[in-house]
Scaffold this motif. Structure first.
Motif, PDB file in Angstrom:
ATOM      1  N   ALA A 160       0.964  -1.261  -0.074  1.00 60.29           N
ATOM      2  CA  ALA A 160       0.115  -0.063   0.021  1.00 60.29           C
ATOM      3  C   ALA A 160       0.565   1.392   0.075  1.00 60.29           C
ATOM      4  CB  ALA A 160      -1.037  -0.027   1.346  1.00 60.29           C
ATOM      5  N   MET A 161       2.096   1.188   0.751  1.00 65.65           N
ATOM      6  CA  MET A 161       2.784   2.375   0.814  1.00 65.65           C
ATOM      7  C   MET A 161       3.494   2.522  -0.612  1.00 65.65           C
ATOM      8  SD  MET A 161       4.232   4.816   2.280  1.00 65.65           S
ATOM      9  CE  MET A 161       3.531   4.462   4.098  1.00 65.65           C
ATOM     10  N   GLU A 162       4.003   1.454  -1.263  1.00 67.38           N
ATOM     11  CA  GLU A 162       4.541   1.506  -2.645  1.00 67.38           C
ATOM     12  C   GLU A 162       3.574   2.136  -3.300  1.00 67.38           C
ATOM     13  OE1 GLU A 162       5.853  -2.305  -3.330  1.00 67.38           O
ATOM     14  OE2 GLU A 162       7.671  -2.213  -2.033  1.00 67.38           O
ATOM     15  N   ALA A 163       2.579   1.492  -3.332  1.00 67.75           N
ATOM     16  CA  ALA A 163       1.239   2.241  -4.478  1.00 67.75           C
ATOM     17  C   ALA A 163       1.231   3.673  -4.364  1.00 67.75           C
ATOM     18  CB  ALA A 163      -0.092   1.469  -4.137  1.00 67.75           C
ATOM     19  N   ALA A 164       0.950   3.946  -3.064  1.00 67.87           N
ATOM     20  CA  ALA A 164       0.721   5.521  -2.630  1.00 67.87           C
ATOM     21  C   ALA A 164       1.888   6.411  -3.238  1.00 67.87           C
ATOM     22  CB  ALA A 164       0.452   5.831  -1.110  1.00 67.87           C
TER      23      ALA A 164
END
Length: 461
Positions: A160-164
């Protein structure tokens, strides 16, 4: 004469008794019997064996006592540890550090192994060990499940952090939005694998709601970016056909949906073809702002600056192209023309020689011929072309040489990359934007690819 002394008789008797008690000396034969093994003299009795036996028994007893003491010590330690682990089982379940959980698992496994080694013999706590083992095994099983759930939760959070981070500072081309979409989907799938009744399941459910919402938003951006890309490509096709009004409508729609640098470069191309150079420069400025390594935008902006008479700024833009791609043959050739125009003859000849070298290595015979003609006009020797050109190509080159378009240098328009411009019912080719592919490796094409495509279009015409 008889001895009348009574003591004499007694002494004689004693002497006679001594003689009788004296052992006889054995007679020794003067020869050894043949074929007879000599007898080994009898060994003296060994009185040390009882002592060694006693010592061995003592040492064995001491060793056995040490072993027993060691096992009893290990047994006591294992039982004590098992009691502590059973008492703290509930606290261990809620540990939020993966490494701590793994260390606790290892400690539990070792304790279980130690309890399993306690023998079923008198004097050992075998029954107590068997009572503790089921609880410890159950705690280990729960701990392993919790560790797996926490690892899954952490992996989902990382995705999720990478996507954000991936979609920060938009706009982005479709492939970036698609990568973010995939990461959100992977994070959702991971969270769904965490079983119910697990301590981490409530936290996973809370994150699932947010992740699904973000996935829906990104999915919309993916669709919009695809539509924008379609409008961008239709705008490029329209301007290549000469329909600049229709092209601007498509490119404006593309920028409204997803303002990618290629769309701004497309509009710059439209204004450049209309000879609206200041507006073209603004569009290329925006394209470069979005993508500082957009070599084609620098090249086209350099052409716009040249048309406005700013050769120094044009050279600076071409310098930037060569910083991005040191093997950009057309950039060397364009800079050679510009440098020659401002009387930097030596540098211009060096650039033209470098361009010819690159075109020779890449097999680009069309551009190599341009470099050769340029050097011949300057009186610089160059190896002839490896292959002859057709009469049609020679006619086009002659037309290009005869044509002078707002330039103090006759051949300048022919040496800039290919944009298609109509004038006096003739088509000349200058840098044109590229149809963008939905692929991170194909977001912009090199001018050499543009050259080959334009060459094919010329042959069709």
């Amino acid at each position: 004469m008889a001895n009348n002394n009574p003591d004499f008789d007694i002494e004689a008797e004693l002497e006679q008794l001594r003689q009788q008690l004296k052992p006889e000396t054995p007679k020794i034969e003067s020869f050894e019997p043949q074929n007879q093994t000599p007898q080994t003299p009898a060994k003296k009795a060994n009185n040390s064996r009882p002592k060694l036996l006693i010592t061995a028994l003592i040492l064995g007893g001491l060793f056995g006592t040490g072993i027993l003491t060691f096992f009893k010590s290990q047994e006591a330690s294992a039982l004590s540890q098992s009691k502590t682990l059973i008492a703290s089982a509930e606290k261990v379940k809620n540990i939020s550090d993966i490494q701590t959980l793994k260390n606790t698992q290892q400690f539990l496994k070792q304790n279980i192994t130690n309890l399993e080694k306690i023998p079923n013999l008198p004097g050992f706590a075998y029954q107590q060990a068997q009572t503790n083992l089921p609880e410890l095994r159950s705690s280990l099983n729960i701990l392993e499940q919790n560790t797996q759930a926490l690892e899954t939760l952490k992996a989902a959070e990382k995705l999720a952090m990478e996507a954000a981070v991936l979609v920060q500072n938009p706009p982005h081309p479709p492939e970036i939005w698609q990568q973010a979409q995939q990461k959100w989907q992977q994070a959702i799938t991971l969270l769904q694998t965490i079983p119910s009744m697990n301590p981490w399941e409530p936290q996973a459910q809370n994150k699932l709601a947010n992740y699904r919402s973000n996935f829906a938003i990104i999915s919309k951006r993916v669709e919009l970016s695809k539509k924008a890309l379609d409008f961008n490509n239709r705008g490029i096709e329209a301007v290549i056909k000469g329909d600049t009004e229709r092209s601007l409508k498509y490119l404006n729609l593309a920028i409204r949906l997803n303002p990618i640098p290629e769309a701004y470069a497309g509009r710059g191309f439209v204004y450049l073809s209309r000879r609206e150079y200041p507006q073209a420069i603004k569009e290329y400025d925006q394209a470069i702002k979005l993508n500082p390594n957009y070599a084609d935008a620098y090249l086209s902006r350099g052409l716009s600056y040249h048309k406005l008479g700013n050769s120094q700024q044009a050279i600076q833009d071409i310098d930037r192209v060569l910083q991005i791609n040191p093997n950009h043959g057309r950039a060397y050739l364009d800079r050679a023309v510009l440098r020659h125009q401002i009387k930097l003859v030596s540098q211009a000849e060096t650039d033209a020689q470098k361009a010819a070298q690159i075109f020779t290595e890449t097999g680009d015979t069309n551009n190599l011929k341009l470099a050769q003609n340029l050097l011949n006009q300057w009186g610089v020797a160059l190896t002839p072309l490896p292959a002859e050109t057709s009469n049609k190509d020679e006619e086009k080159e002659k037309e290009c040489e005869e044509w002078q378009w707002q330039s103090n240098y006759p051949l300048l328009p022919c040496y800039f990359p290919e944009i298609e411009i109509k004038r006096r019912r003739k088509r000349y080719y200058y840098p044109q934007p590229t149809v963008v592919q939905n692929d991170p490796n194909k977001t912009s094409a090199s001018s050499s690819n543009n050259s080959s495509r334009s060459s094919r279009r010329r042959k069709k015409r």
